[in-house]
Design a protein around this motif. Structure first.
Motif, PDB file in Angstrom:
ATOM      1  N   ILE A 167       0.846  -1.644   0.177  1.00  0.00           N
ATOM      2  CA  ILE A 167      -0.163   0.071  -0.066  1.00  0.00           C
ATOM      3  C   ILE A 167       0.585   1.127  -0.040  1.00  0.00           C
ATOM      4  O   ILE A 167       1.261   1.649   1.377  1.00  0.00           O
ATOM      5  N   ASP A 168       0.244   1.888  -0.630  1.00  0.00           N
ATOM      6  CA  ASP A 168       1.498   3.478  -0.886  1.00  0.00           C
ATOM      7  C   ASP A 168       3.076   2.331  -1.354  1.00  0.00           C
ATOM      8  O   ASP A 168       3.858   3.457  -0.349  1.00  0.00           O
ATOM      9  N   GLY A 169       3.368   1.669  -1.306  1.00  0.00           N
ATOM     10  CA  GLY A 169       4.741   1.699  -1.658  1.00  0.00           C
ATOM     11  C   GLY A 169       5.272   0.596  -0.505  1.00  0.00           C
ATOM     12  O   GLY A 169       6.241  -0.228  -0.655  1.00  0.00           O
ATOM     13  N   ARG A 170       4.080   0.910   0.381  1.00  0.00           N
ATOM     14  CA  ARG A 170       5.084   0.330   2.178  1.00  0.00           C
ATOM     15  C   ARG A 170       4.451  -1.332   1.649  1.00  0.00           C
ATOM     16  O   ARG A 170       3.244  -1.953   1.459  1.00  0.00           O
ATOM     17  N   ALA A 171       5.072  -2.699   1.912  1.00  0.00           N
ATOM     18  CA  ALA A 171       4.746  -3.845   2.263  1.00  0.00           C
ATOM     19  C   ALA A 171       4.133  -3.942   3.123  1.00  0.00           C
ATOM     20  O   ALA A 171       4.201  -3.744   4.106  1.00  0.00           O
ATOM     21  N   ILE A 172       2.880  -5.318   2.748  1.00  0.00           N
ATOM     22  CA  ILE A 172       2.293  -5.077   4.061  1.00  0.00           C
ATOM     23  C   ILE A 172       2.349  -7.225   3.555  1.00  0.00           C
ATOM     24  O   ILE A 172       2.295  -7.974   2.814  1.00  0.00           O
ATOM     25  N   SER A 173       2.029  -7.577   5.076  1.00  0.00           N
ATOM     26  CA  SER A 173       2.470  -9.400   4.731  1.00  0.00           C
ATOM     27  C   SER A 173       1.805 -10.015   5.497  1.00  0.00           C
ATOM     28  O   SER A 173       1.086 -11.068   5.931  1.00  0.00           O
ATOM     29  N   ARG A 174       0.563  -8.731   6.628  1.00  0.00           N
ATOM     30  CA  ARG A 174      -0.681  -9.303   8.006  1.00  0.00           C
ATOM     31  C   ARG A 174      -1.107  -8.473   7.543  1.00  0.00           C
ATOM     32  O   ARG A 174      -1.733  -7.207   7.373  1.00  0.00           O
ATOM     33  N   PHE A 175      -3.142  -9.717   8.304  1.00  0.00           N
ATOM     34  CA  PHE A 175      -3.724  -7.942   7.398  1.00  0.00           C
ATOM     35  C   PHE A 175      -3.856  -6.979   8.126  1.00  0.00           C
ATOM     36  O   PHE A 175      -4.765  -6.086   8.355  1.00  0.00           O
ATOM     37  N   GLU A 176      -3.605  -7.869   9.835  1.00  0.00           N
ATOM     38  CA  GLU A 176      -2.813  -6.518  10.720  1.00  0.00           C
ATOM     39  C   GLU A 176      -2.566  -5.230  10.359  1.00  0.00           C
ATOM     40  O   GLU A 176      -3.122  -4.027  10.543  1.00  0.00           O
ATOM     41  N   GLU A 177      -1.565  -5.079   9.896  1.00  0.00           N
ATOM     42  CA  GLU A 177      -1.211  -4.050   9.198  1.00  0.00           C
ATOM     43  C   GLU A 177      -1.898  -3.669   8.592  1.00  0.00           C
ATOM     44  O   GLU A 177      -1.965  -2.294   8.184  1.00  0.00           O
ATOM     45  N   LEU A 178      -2.464  -4.014   7.342  1.00  0.00           N
ATOM     46  CA  LEU A 178      -3.539  -3.637   6.535  1.00  0.00           C
ATOM     47  C   LEU A 178      -4.554  -2.730   7.109  1.00  0.00           C
ATOM     48  O   LEU A 178      -4.978  -1.628   6.895  1.00  0.00           O
ATOM     49  N   ALA A 179      -5.084  -3.339   7.886  1.00  0.00           N
ATOM     50  CA  ALA A 179      -6.310  -3.090   8.524  1.00  0.00           C
ATOM     51  C   ALA A 179      -5.648  -1.351   9.795  1.00  0.00           C
ATOM     52  O   ALA A 179      -6.733  -0.765   9.564  1.00  0.00           O
ATOM     53  N   ILE A 180      -4.379  -1.559   9.909  1.00  0.00           N
ATOM     54  CA  ILE A 180      -4.023  -0.124  10.258  1.00  0.00           C
ATOM     55  C   ILE A 180      -3.711   1.356   9.760  1.00  0.00           C
ATOM     56  O   ILE A 180      -4.173   1.779   9.966  1.00  0.00           O
ATOM     57  N   TYR A 181      -3.415   0.075   9.076  1.00  0.00           N
ATOM     58  CA  TYR A 181      -3.228   1.304   7.414  1.00  0.00           C
ATOM     59  C   TYR A 181      -4.099   2.609   6.799  1.00  0.00           C
ATOM     60  O   TYR A 181      -4.074   3.975   6.636  1.00  0.00           O
ATOM     61  N   VAL A 182      -4.752   1.456   6.741  1.00  0.00           N
ATOM     62  CA  VAL A 182      -6.357   2.148   6.137  1.00  0.00           C
ATOM     63  C   VAL A 182      -7.056   3.054   7.180  1.00  0.00           C
ATOM     64  O   VAL A 182      -7.741   3.903   7.144  1.00  0.00           O
ATOM     65  N   SER A 183      -6.791   2.636   8.688  1.00  0.00           N
ATOM     66  CA  SER A 183      -7.837   2.682   9.680  1.00  0.00           C
ATOM     67  C   SER A 183      -7.609   4.372   9.897  1.00  0.00           C
ATOM     68  O   SER A 183      -8.826   5.146  10.439  1.00  0.00           O
ATOM     69  N   VAL A 184      -6.195   4.828   9.466  1.00  0.00           N
ATOM     70  CA  VAL A 184      -5.928   5.886  10.056  1.00  0.00           C
ATOM     71  C   VAL A 184      -5.894   6.949   9.472  1.00  0.00           C
ATOM     72  O   VAL A 184      -5.066   7.872   8.806  1.00  0.00           O
ATOM     73  N   ARG A 185      -6.425   6.352   7.991  1.00  0.00           N
ATOM     74  CA  ARG A 185      -6.369   7.849   6.207  1.00  0.00           C
ATOM     75  C   ARG A 185      -7.879   6.961   5.989  1.00  0.00           C
ATOM     76  O   ARG A 185      -8.328   6.914   4.379  1.00  0.00           O
ATOM     77  N   PRO A 186      -8.596   7.832   6.336  1.00  0.00           N
ATOM     78  CA  PRO A 186     -10.466   8.279   5.924  1.00  0.00           C
ATOM     79  C   PRO A 186     -10.178   8.714   4.905  1.00  0.00           C
ATOM     80  O   PRO A 186      -9.214   9.977   5.329  1.00  0.00           O
ATOM     81  N   ALA A 187     -11.064   8.586   4.069  1.00  0.00           N
ATOM     82  CA  ALA A 187     -10.761   9.364   2.582  1.00  0.00           C
ATOM     83  C   ALA A 187      -9.595   9.834   1.917  1.00  0.00           C
ATOM     84  O   ALA A 187      -9.730  10.768   1.352  1.00  0.00           O
ATOM     85  N   THR A 188      -8.370   9.111   2.524  1.00  0.00           N
ATOM     86  CA  THR A 188      -7.415   9.153   1.516  1.00  0.00           C
ATOM     87  C   THR A 188      -6.997   8.236   0.619  1.00  0.00           C
ATOM     88  O   THR A 188      -6.965   7.331   0.665  1.00  0.00           O
ATOM     89  N   PRO A 189      -6.820   8.956  -0.888  1.00  0.00           N
ATOM     90  CA  PRO A 189      -6.158   7.971  -1.845  1.00  0.00           C
ATOM     91  C   PRO A 189      -5.166   7.205  -1.518  1.00  0.00           C
ATOM     92  O   PRO A 189      -3.941   7.497  -1.044  1.00  0.00           O
ATOM     93  N   MET A 190      -5.145   6.441  -2.120  1.00  0.00           N
ATOM     94  CA  MET A 190      -3.914   5.323  -2.182  1.00  0.00           C
ATOM     95  C   MET A 190      -3.664   4.022  -2.946  1.00  0.00           C
ATOM     96  O   MET A 190      -4.516   3.757  -3.367  1.00  0.00           O
TER      97      MET A 190
END
Length: 377
Positions: A167-190
């Motif tokens: 996501i945005d060039g940041r490697a994601i290996s766990r769903f937990e990382e995906l959830a954290i990244y998205v949760s703090v970026r409401p309405a932010t294109p990625m």
């Protein structure tokens, strides 16, 4: 506004959560200073007038002070928050001067100051390691099990069975990382890279905004992608794996903090979300009501916050002293006294201004301004 019982619970929670963390922070300074042979004159938990205390056989005065806001270690030869050298230091005998903070080499002074924030991070790592040893390490793959209709993920063309790679060039290996990244970026294109059928596909998505109440009953704006994971997986690991996962969790928390602060600075997130001592006390009191496990987890998060904030390059904070030592190491001489005084005063003004701002936010979160507006109206 908070009722009296809630205020008492908040004060109690603040002392229970912040007190031990401040003590451990200062203990980090103390032990590294002692390791290098620096005499600690005073070790204080809290500020202001001493309530109780004792003097140990090394001559250190251990004191508990009236105001449970912070604490400090005063080393011999150091005049206090500004880090200025006591003028009488020059007149000390060499043997006694060697026991002072200013009498130590630059690298030792650097490590003594660094030890406080570093201890906060080590405390958080130890807490996370304890949780992982007991419950297992969360390792749910970043594999999409389901996609909510008309969600941001559905509009982006994400399908069940896709695996999120970056996501945005940041490697994601766990769903937990995906959830954290998205949760703090409401309405932010990625920009996302997904793996589908052995191919890597680039897609764009803009998470929706969801107003939710957190576990403590506080409103939050969260980003919502609209995907669900498979069954959660908790792995049992050996000591090295547990510590590695705890370090990763601490680093992930710091990255999230940096992301949120960056959003506030750039205006993508309201500055009203910044909280201060009143908000921390409120959260502490509410967390206490959830039991020991919740308190310990909350302490890990606050410990990371203390470590991170103290490393900011602001005079009066540990990070400001580390910045001065770095400059001294590069240029082979300390900053001129006038520059040092200017930096100290500007740093003090910055911290006081910030405290006023976050206290204003805290009082607003308690409903004070709405109450006053209603009375005036």
């Amino acid at each position: 506004m908070m009722a009296v019982p809630n205020i008492l619970l908040a004060i109690f929670g603040f002392i229970v959560v912040i007190g031990p963390l401040v003590f451990l922070h200062e203990l980090g300074h103390y032990f590294v200073g002692r390791w290098f042979g620096v005499h600690a004159e005073t070790f204080s938990i809290g500020m202001g007038r001493e309530v109780t205390g004792w003097t140990d056989k090394r001559g250190t005065r251990w004191r508990v002070s009236l105001l449970p806001l912070g604490g400090y270690v005063k080393f011999a030869g150091d005049m206090g928050p500004a880090g200025r050298t006591d003028p009488a230091w020059q007149a000390l005998p060499e043997a006694e001067k060697a026991r002072t903070f200013q009498g130590k080499p630059l690298w030792q002074r650097f490590l003594i100051v660094l030890a406080g924030p570093l201890t906060n991070f080590l405390v958080a790592i130890a807490i996370f390691a304890g949780f992982f040893a007991f419950y297992g390490v969360p390792q749910t793959p970043a594999l999409i099990s389901g996609v909510v209709e008309k969600s941001a993920a559905a509009k982006a063309g994400i399908l069940p069975g896709d695996r999120i790679v970056t996501i945005d060039g940041r490697a994601i290996s766990r769903f937990e990382e995906l959830a954290i990244y998205v949760s703090v970026r409401p309405a932010t294109p990625m920009a996302l890279e997904i793996e589908r059928g052995g191919r890597t596909i680039a897609v764009s998505a803009t998470p929706g905004v969801r107003e939710v109440m957190d576990d403590l009953g506080n409103p939050q704006r969260m980003g919502l992608l609209g995907v669900t994971p498979g069954l959660p997986i908790y792995e049992r690991r050996g000591p090295i794996g547990i510590v590695g996962a705890a370090v990763r969790e601490t680093v992930q928390t710091v990255r999230t903090m940096v992301d949120v602060i960056g959003q506030i600075v750039t205006g993508r997130r309201p500055a009203q979300e910044l909280g201060g001592p009143i908000q921390i006390a409120r959260y502490s009191g509410e967390t206490v009501s959830f039991g020991l496990i919740a308190i310990i987890h909350f302490m890990a998060l606050i410990s990371i916050n203390l470590g991170f904030i103290n490393l900011l390059p602001i005079p009066m904070l540990d990070g400001g002293h580390l910045l001065f030592y770095t400059i001294e190491g590069v240029f082979r001489r300390p900053l001129p006294e006038r520059a040092h005084d200017w930096a100290f005063r500007s740093g003090l003004a910055m911290l006081l201004g910030f405290m006023v701002f976050v206290t204003f936010n805290d009082l607003g979160s308690l409903g004070l301004w709405r109450t006053l507006a209603g009375l005036i109206g």
